[in-house]
Design a protein around this motif. Sequence first.
Motif, PDB file in Angstrom:
ATOM      1  N   MET A   1       0.838  -1.200   0.000  1.00 37.48           N
ATOM      2  CA  MET A   1       0.000   0.000   0.000  1.00 37.48           C
ATOM      3  C   MET A   1       0.874   1.250   0.000  1.00 37.48           C
ATOM      4  O   MET A   1       0.597   2.224  -0.706  1.00 37.48           O
ATOM      5  N   ASP A   2       1.952   1.225   0.793  1.00 34.07           N
ATOM      6  CA  ASP A   2       2.874   2.366   0.825  1.00 34.07           C
ATOM      7  C   ASP A   2       3.508   2.578  -0.544  1.00 34.07           C
ATOM      8  O   ASP A   2       3.686   3.716  -0.992  1.00 34.07           O
ATOM      9  N   TYR A   3       3.856   1.489  -1.215  1.00 35.73           N
ATOM     10  CA  TYR A   3       4.471   1.588  -2.533  1.00 35.73           C
ATOM     11  C   TYR A   3       3.504   2.228  -3.530  1.00 35.73           C
ATOM     12  O   TYR A   3       3.875   3.144  -4.279  1.00 35.73           O
ATOM     13  N   LEU A   4       2.266   1.759  -3.546  1.00 35.26           N
ATOM     14  CA  LEU A   4       1.276   2.294  -4.481  1.00 35.26           C
ATOM     15  C   LEU A   4       1.023   3.777  -4.231  1.00 35.26           C
ATOM     16  O   LEU A   4       0.874   4.567  -5.179  1.00 35.26           O
ATOM     17  N   LYS A   5       0.994   4.155  -2.951  1.00 38.58           N
ATOM     18  CA  LYS A   5       0.759   5.564  -2.610  1.00 38.58           C
ATOM     19  C   LYS A   5       1.969   6.422  -2.957  1.00 38.58           C
ATOM     20  O   LYS A   5       1.832   7.531  -3.474  1.00 38.58           O
ATOM     21  N   THR A   6       3.168   5.912  -2.696  1.00 39.27           N
ATOM     22  CA  THR A   6       4.385   6.684  -2.940  1.00 39.27           C
ATOM     23  C   THR A   6       4.582   6.978  -4.427  1.00 39.27           C
ATOM     24  O   THR A   6       4.924   8.104  -4.818  1.00 39.27           O
ATOM     25  N   TYR A   7       4.341   5.964  -5.279  1.00 37.05           N
ATOM     26  CA  TYR A   7       4.554   6.131  -6.709  1.00 37.05           C
ATOM     27  C   TYR A   7       3.301   6.549  -7.457  1.00 37.05           C
ATOM     28  O   TYR A   7       3.321   6.680  -8.689  1.00 37.05           O
ATOM     29  N   GLN A   8       2.216   6.749  -6.715  1.00 35.67           N
ATOM     30  CA  GLN A   8       0.963   7.276  -7.264  1.00 35.67           C
ATOM     31  C   GLN A   8       0.508   6.493  -8.497  1.00 35.67           C
ATOM     32  O   GLN A   8       0.144   7.054  -9.534  1.00 35.67           O
ATOM     33  N   LEU A   9       0.541   5.176  -8.366  1.00 34.35           N
ATOM     34  CA  LEU A   9       0.079   4.323  -9.461  1.00 34.35           C
ATOM     35  C   LEU A   9      -1.448   4.272  -9.471  1.00 34.35           C
ATOM     36  O   LEU A   9      -2.090   4.406  -8.416  1.00 34.35           O
ATOM     37  N   PRO A  10      -2.041   4.081 -10.629  1.00 34.64           N
ATOM     38  CA  PRO A  10      -3.509   3.998 -10.681  1.00 34.64           C
ATOM     39  C   PRO A  10      -3.997   2.748  -9.939  1.00 34.64           C
ATOM     40  O   PRO A  10      -3.593   1.630 -10.265  1.00 34.64           O
ATOM     41  N   VAL A  11      -4.814   2.948  -8.940  1.00 29.11           N
ATOM     42  CA  VAL A  11      -5.213   1.844  -8.074  1.00 29.11           C
ATOM     43  C   VAL A  11      -6.633   2.047  -7.569  1.00 29.11           C
ATOM     44  O   VAL A  11      -7.079   3.179  -7.370  1.00 29.11           O
ATOM     45  N   LYS A  12      -7.343   0.944  -7.397  1.00 25.39           N
ATOM     46  CA  LYS A  12      -8.659   0.947  -6.776  1.00 25.39           C
ATOM     47  C   LYS A  12      -8.670  -0.080  -5.654  1.00 25.39           C
ATOM     48  O   LYS A  12      -7.907  -1.048  -5.687  1.00 25.39           O
ATOM     49  N   GLY A  13      -9.535   0.121  -4.686  1.00 29.32           N
ATOM     50  CA  GLY A  13      -9.662  -0.819  -3.582  1.00 29.32           C
ATOM     51  C   GLY A  13     -11.015  -1.487  -3.563  1.00 29.32           C
ATOM     52  O   GLY A  13     -12.003  -0.930  -4.045  1.00 29.32           O
ATOM     53  N   ILE A  14     -11.046  -2.704  -3.027  1.00 29.15           N
ATOM     54  CA  ILE A  14     -12.308  -3.410  -2.804  1.00 29.15           C
ATOM     55  C   ILE A  14     -12.304  -3.921  -1.372  1.00 29.15           C
ATOM     56  O   ILE A  14     -11.302  -4.471  -0.897  1.00 29.15           O
ATOM     57  N   LYS A  15     -13.398  -3.718  -0.689  1.00 28.09           N
ATOM     58  CA  LYS A  15     -13.487  -4.053   0.728  1.00 28.09           C
ATOM     59  C   LYS A  15     -13.435  -5.565   0.941  1.00 28.09           C
ATOM     60  O   LYS A  15     -14.128  -6.327   0.270  1.00 28.09           O
ATOM     61  N   ARG A  16     -12.584  -5.971   1.885  1.00 20.44           N
ATOM     62  CA  ARG A  16     -12.561  -7.372   2.314  1.00 20.44           C
ATOM     63  C   ARG A  16     -12.809  -7.409   3.815  1.00 20.44           C
ATOM     64  O   ARG A  16     -12.182  -6.680   4.584  1.00 20.44           O
ATOM     65  N   THR A  17     -13.707  -8.266   4.221  1.00 17.13           N
ATOM     66  CA  THR A  17     -14.068  -8.397   5.626  1.00 17.13           C
ATOM     67  C   THR A  17     -13.858  -9.843   6.059  1.00 17.13           C
ATOM     68  O   THR A  17     -13.338 -10.660   5.308  1.00 17.13           O
ATOM     69  N   MET A  18     -14.294 -10.146   7.269  1.00 18.72           N
ATOM     70  CA  MET A  18     -14.213 -11.529   7.747  1.00 18.72           C
ATOM     71  C   MET A  18     -15.045 -12.462   6.886  1.00 18.72           C
ATOM     72  O   MET A  18     -14.784 -13.660   6.824  1.00 18.72           O
ATOM     73  N   GLU A  19     -16.051 -11.899   6.216  1.00 13.19           N
ATOM     74  CA  GLU A  19     -16.920 -12.711   5.354  1.00 13.19           C
ATOM     75  C   GLU A  19     -16.379 -12.825   3.938  1.00 13.19           C
ATOM     76  O   GLU A  19     -16.954 -13.517   3.096  1.00 13.19           O
ATOM     77  N   GLY A  20     -15.277 -12.156   3.630  1.00 10.36           N
ATOM     78  CA  GLY A  20     -14.694 -12.225   2.295  1.00 10.36           C
ATOM     79  C   GLY A  20     -14.895 -10.933   1.529  1.00 10.36           C
ATOM     80  O   GLY A  20     -14.874  -9.840   2.093  1.00 10.36           O
ATOM     81  N   ILE A  21     -15.087 -11.029   0.208  1.00 11.24           N
ATOM     82  CA  ILE A  21     -15.348  -9.852  -0.618  1.00 11.24           C
ATOM     83  C   ILE A  21     -16.680 -10.032  -1.331  1.00 11.24           C
ATOM     84  O   ILE A  21     -17.154 -11.150  -1.527  1.00 11.24           O
ATOM     85  N   ASP A  22     -17.273  -8.919  -1.719  1.00 11.36           N
ATOM     86  CA  ASP A  22     -18.547  -8.932  -2.438  1.00 11.36           C
ATOM     87  C   ASP A  22     -18.254  -9.253  -3.903  1.00 11.36           C
ATOM     88  O   ASP A  22     -17.678  -8.426  -4.632  1.00 11.36           O
ATOM     89  N   LEU A  23     -18.621 -10.447  -4.349  1.00  9.79           N
ATOM     90  CA  LEU A  23     -18.322 -10.869  -5.716  1.00  9.79           C
ATOM     91  C   LEU A  23     -19.057 -10.034  -6.758  1.00  9.79           C
ATOM     92  O   LEU A  23     -18.539  -9.816  -7.858  1.00  9.79           O
TER      93      LEU A  23
END
Length: 445
Positions: A181-203
Amino acid sequence: MLKYELIYSKLMNKIQTGTLQAGAKLPSIRNLSQAFSCNKSTVMTALKKLEDQHLIYALPKSGYYVVDHQLPYKPQVNNCIDFATSSPSWHAFPYKDFQHCINKAIDTYQADLFRYGTARGLPSLITEVKKLLETYQIFTNEDNIFITSGVQQSLFLLSVMPFPNNRTTILVEQPSYHLYMDYLKTYQLPVKGIKRTMEGIDLAELESIFKKYDIKFFYTMPRLQNPLGTSFSKKEKDDIRKLAYKYDVYIVEDDYLADFDQNTKTDPLFTDDTEEHVIYLKSFSKIMFPGLRIGLAILPNAFIDTFQQYKNTTDIDSAMISQAALELYLKSGMFERYKKKVSEIYTMRANTLQQSIKTYLSKYKATTEICMHSHIELPREVNVNRLIQHLAQQHIYLATADHNFLNGFYRERILKLNVSNVDNPKIETGIKEIAHALNQPNHYF
């Protein structure tokens, strides 16, 4: 005491007390034999013992010199309970065994270690790694395996090199591996996030992102995710792969805790990849020690030339001595024995952690998988920073998951709990104190 032992003891004392410091020249063999009234072979026996312990070295036609006068560091006994540190307990590693491998590697490979290696890594290490991977149900050709300077180098190269799908945006779980995460933020690469919880991710959300955005690859930790400590089910892995095939998205699978999974029936995403869309990464940092800086990447055929080209521009090859020592460590059976031992220790700690959470923190949502790291979700009214500061005064160290998120992404109030560096008897004590602090509403709410 034998005469050579007396000479050894006297010289050892001078080295350890600093009378003979690093780089200092020892008295000549002739002078030592005169001083101790003995023959030269007796002196040589004493010097050989010091040399075998890497305290002195010989310079032809010059004499013997001190390598280092400092004593080996011994771990200090302390009363802290460190739930924040995720690196393995370094003093638990069998250094003598690995030292044998380093010495043997130097003897075996000699001049090869002082030349540039191959772009993919030491061929004999790749052969041993292939055998190891098969125990994880990872079957591949040696040509597809690259030895890298840790998983971080693989992630760096994959993030900047072009992919066959000609896309640029990287999708990452949230939360995820903090250094990436630090690398992606430092080099400002195009990135998106998807929430992951104890139940997994929303497919459904995953499919929507794959469909809407130009996703280059999806970075995920299917097994014992960091920092959550959760794993995908087989169905989830199957569904993620199908979506990747459908929308031509590659998956970068970070299997950093493969050595500690107690479920022998758990297969990586890579195992059932039929369309060469999964890139598999593994590190030896957690099972051995972070300073080794050796990881591996298994690449689809379409990536080999490009990855090698980009890797050549960064370091030509990972440290050859480390690679050669690791090869011997694997081939000799030392790794398998050590893995079994350390896995038993960590499993015991993980069980104690889960039991303690159930006993003292049952009202908080928490991971239930047996893993060396877990977490609890705290209600919004808890002042997490004050809680951490208060417990630090009692020498109980904790961390939030703030560094595991991208900037601007919604952050759950997660309190990370890692037992990599906590002895088993201290785990329950630490969790009990955390619960006690959380039960003081006037202090934190």
